[in-house]
Design a protein around this motif. Sequence first.
Motif, PDB file in Angstrom:
ATOM      1  N   TRP A 174      72.606 -60.380  -0.493  1.00  0.00           N
ATOM      2  CA  TRP A 174      72.716 -61.365  -1.562  1.00  0.00           C
ATOM      3  C   TRP A 174      71.391 -62.014  -1.920  1.00  0.00           C
ATOM      4  O   TRP A 174      71.184 -62.454  -3.053  1.00  0.00           O
ATOM      5  N   LEU A 175      70.459 -62.055  -0.966  1.00  0.00           N
ATOM      6  CA  LEU A 175      69.188 -62.727  -1.230  1.00  0.00           C
ATOM      7  C   LEU A 175      68.323 -61.959  -2.224  1.00  0.00           C
ATOM      8  O   LEU A 175      67.480 -62.557  -2.901  1.00  0.00           O
ATOM      9  N   TYR A 210      69.462 -63.282  -5.476  1.00  0.00           N
ATOM     10  CA  TYR A 210      68.959 -64.643  -5.636  1.00  0.00           C
ATOM     11  C   TYR A 210      67.484 -64.606  -6.058  1.00  0.00           C
ATOM     12  O   TYR A 210      67.060 -65.318  -6.979  1.00  0.00           O
ATOM     13  N   PHE A 219      72.519 -73.328  -7.400  1.00  0.00           N
ATOM     14  CA  PHE A 219      71.429 -72.519  -7.958  1.00  0.00           C
ATOM     15  C   PHE A 219      70.904 -73.147  -9.248  1.00  0.00           C
ATOM     16  O   PHE A 219      69.691 -73.201  -9.471  1.00  0.00           O
TER      17      PHE A 219
END
Length: 215
Positions: A36-37, A40, A202
């Motif tokens: 997931w990073l 991001y 976010f």
Amino acid sequence: MSQLVPIPSPGIPLSFGDPGGPLVIVVHDWYGRLPWLASYGEALASQGYRVIVPDFYAGVATIEMATAEVLMAQLEVAGALAELDDIIRVARAEGSTRVGVVGFSLGGWLALLHAQSGSADAVVAYYATLGPAQHGIIPAPVLLHLAEIDEWDEGEDPESFIDRLKDHGTPITDWTYLATVHSFANASITDRVDVNAAALAFARTSSFLEDHLLS
């Protein structure tokens, strides 16, 4: 250890965006640099940043809490802080004049600890604080994203940490997300993620970084 997850480019920092832009370092939590990073980092890079996502576990990551605890215990903190320094040094040589560090849990703790050196212009920490023994003056604005349901050791609770930041004159913004738990932004941990809270956090991170790195 069980439940290990293979990751791409083990031990090598992921990079997104053009060299020379404002630098944002994204520091993984105790689970490691889960997939997931990358998303991001790409999302931040699309806003004009040079984004670097280091891997402090040398290619190892997990989705299991007990294994994450073991991995965290094995981390050499001094080495991780030195790697953050190296990333900033290289980025500045490439033309980056402003630096932000975004960290999650363990990564948030490292980001806050590292910020005491004065190397960062903005710090974002998800569900992380510093205890009294590690806490010095942080000469950069701090944004905290906190879970409503979390556990803290004595003196590390957000209220105490925020009071110390204010006593030191550190600009501080904090948000608590209702009905969330620790790791609510980690999209790879499906039993803990809160998609709506993660999206809001976010957006707030993006606005905070824009104010301090792009304006």
